[in-house]
Motif scaffolding. Structure first.
Motif, PDB file in Angstrom:
ATOM      1  N   LEU A 188       0.841  -1.194   0.000  1.00 57.92           N
ATOM      2  CA  LEU A 188       0.000   0.000   0.000  1.00 57.92           C
ATOM      3  C   LEU A 188       0.880   1.251   0.000  1.00 57.92           C
ATOM      4  O   LEU A 188       0.630   2.206  -0.745  1.00 57.92           O
ATOM      5  CB  LEU A 188      -0.928   0.005   1.214  1.00 57.92           C
ATOM      6  CG  LEU A 188      -1.942  -1.140   1.310  1.00 57.92           C
ATOM      7  CD1 LEU A 188      -2.787  -0.983   2.567  1.00 57.92           C
ATOM      8  CD2 LEU A 188      -2.836  -1.194   0.081  1.00 57.92           C
ATOM      9  N   CYS A 193      -1.405   4.033  -1.641  1.00 55.46           N
ATOM     10  CA  CYS A 193      -2.829   3.746  -1.444  1.00 55.46           C
ATOM     11  C   CYS A 193      -3.136   3.534   0.036  1.00 55.46           C
ATOM     12  O   CYS A 193      -2.278   3.074   0.799  1.00 55.46           O
ATOM     13  CB  CYS A 193      -3.243   2.504  -2.223  1.00 55.46           C
ATOM     14  SG  CYS A 193      -3.198   2.694  -4.025  1.00 55.46           S
ATOM     15  N   THR A 194      -4.369   3.856   0.424  1.00 50.89           N
ATOM     16  CA  THR A 194      -4.815   3.624   1.795  1.00 50.89           C
ATOM     17  C   THR A 194      -5.983   2.640   1.870  1.00 50.89           C
ATOM     18  O   THR A 194      -6.263   2.094   2.924  1.00 50.89           O
ATOM     19  CB  THR A 194      -5.272   4.943   2.458  1.00 50.89           C
ATOM     20  OG1 THR A 194      -6.433   5.434   1.762  1.00 50.89           O
ATOM     21  CG2 THR A 194      -4.155   5.982   2.411  1.00 50.89           C
ATOM     22  N   LEU A 212      -1.609  -0.899  -8.098  1.00 50.14           N
ATOM     23  CA  LEU A 212      -1.592  -1.801  -6.939  1.00 50.14           C
ATOM     24  C   LEU A 212      -2.207  -3.147  -7.286  1.00 50.14           C
ATOM     25  O   LEU A 212      -1.622  -4.206  -6.992  1.00 50.14           O
ATOM     26  CB  LEU A 212      -2.352  -1.163  -5.782  1.00 50.14           C
ATOM     27  CG  LEU A 212      -2.583  -2.048  -4.545  1.00 50.14           C
ATOM     28  CD1 LEU A 212      -1.251  -2.362  -3.857  1.00 50.14           C
ATOM     29  CD2 LEU A 212      -3.552  -1.363  -3.578  1.00 50.14           C
TER      30      LEU A 212
END
Length: 288
Positions: A188, A193-194, A212
């Protein structure tokens, strides 16, 4: 005393559970001869019971207690003969070298879910995948048999990991809505990215999500490449079963890789006729 009639009834119950709950696995299981089909159905029904405890609505402490009681019951097979799933599993294990201790790992994996465990690295996620899916690969190998068990074991395990990585991508939104993130924190961070949900979708920029998901899909594909080396070590019907189950999931992975944002919109699946086509090709020795 458990009679032959009791055992037959127990297997029929396991096969019913498999048909109704194993939307993808059932296509492969039905390709097996009766004895192996019944044994694999008993393994699936047992695994389904463990999964249902972990995914159920009980408070966490009660889930963990039930998981431990199930673990204990599996160590005491055949038990009192009143539980049809355990009756069938005990009979299958008496006839075939099924490594029942692998269910301990499945219990461990489900307990990790109940505890809300997150995974910082792929090595940590790999542990989880081996617990909840590699274990099923090794249990299944006890039913299939193999020309070279020493080589086959790690390959069955790898195929289970590939299937679980596919599941994780398929269920990305659903799992996040339940408060679970399986993708490693290191990945992540790498893609910025979260997986925070804003309304009904992820708040991350689409380009980052695409990168991702494709990275994870490529990783899963490599696990399939390793795991599918198992097929030549199996007899024809067992290889067909394995190829059908793996083929359905591999095509699902290919669909995700082709359209990574699909997993953010809905649960990606294959139509019934495509699953049947994969199974038919597997039966004639032409994996999809």
């Amino acid at each position: 005393m458990t009679t032959t009639s009791d055992v037959d009834t127990a297997y029929r119950r396991c096969e019913q559970i498999t048909r109704s709950r194993a939307a993808n696995f059932a296509y492969g299981i039905r390709l097996l001869p009766q004895a192996k089909r019944r044994a694999l159905s008993a393994i699936y029904a047992t695994a389904r019971r463990i999964d249902d405890i972990g995914d159920g609505t009980l408070p966490p402490d009660e889930k963990l207690d039930r998981l431990e009681r199930t673990r204990t019951a599996l160590h005491l097979l055949p038990g009192d003969g009143r539980d049809p799933v355990f009756t069938a599993l005990a009979d299958a294990a008496a006839r075939m070298p099924i490594p029942l201790a692998a269910f301990d790992e499945l219990v461990d994996g489900c307990a990790a879910d109940v505890a809300g465990r997150a995974y910082g690295t792929f090595d940590e996620l790999h542990w989880y995948c081996r617990c909840v899916a590699g274990s099923i690969g090794r249990l299944s190998l006890g039913v299939f048999g193999a020309a070279d068990p020493g080589r086959a074991g790690p390959l069955a395990d790898a195929l289970g990991v590939a299937l679980q990585l596919t599941n994780i991508l398929r269920d990305l939104v659903e799992d996040r809505a339940d408060g679970r993130i399986y993708l490693p924190a290191e990945d992540l961070d790498r893609f910025g990215c979260t997986l925070r949900i804003d309304g009904t979708r992820f708040a991350d920029p689409p380009d980052r999500l695409i990168a991702l998901v494709r990275f994870q899909a490529d990783r899963a594909a490599r696990w399939y490449d390793t795991g599918l080396r198992l097929l030549p070590l199996l007899d024809r019907r067992s290889a067909a079963c394995t190829a059908a189950m793996a083929g359905i999931y591999r095509r699902l992975l290919d669909r995700i890789a082709a359209d990574p944002l699909a997993v953010t919109r809905s649960r990606v699946s294959l139509p019934v006729r495509e699953k049947a086509w994969v199974a038919a090709r597997a039966l004639v020795g032409r994996p999809a």
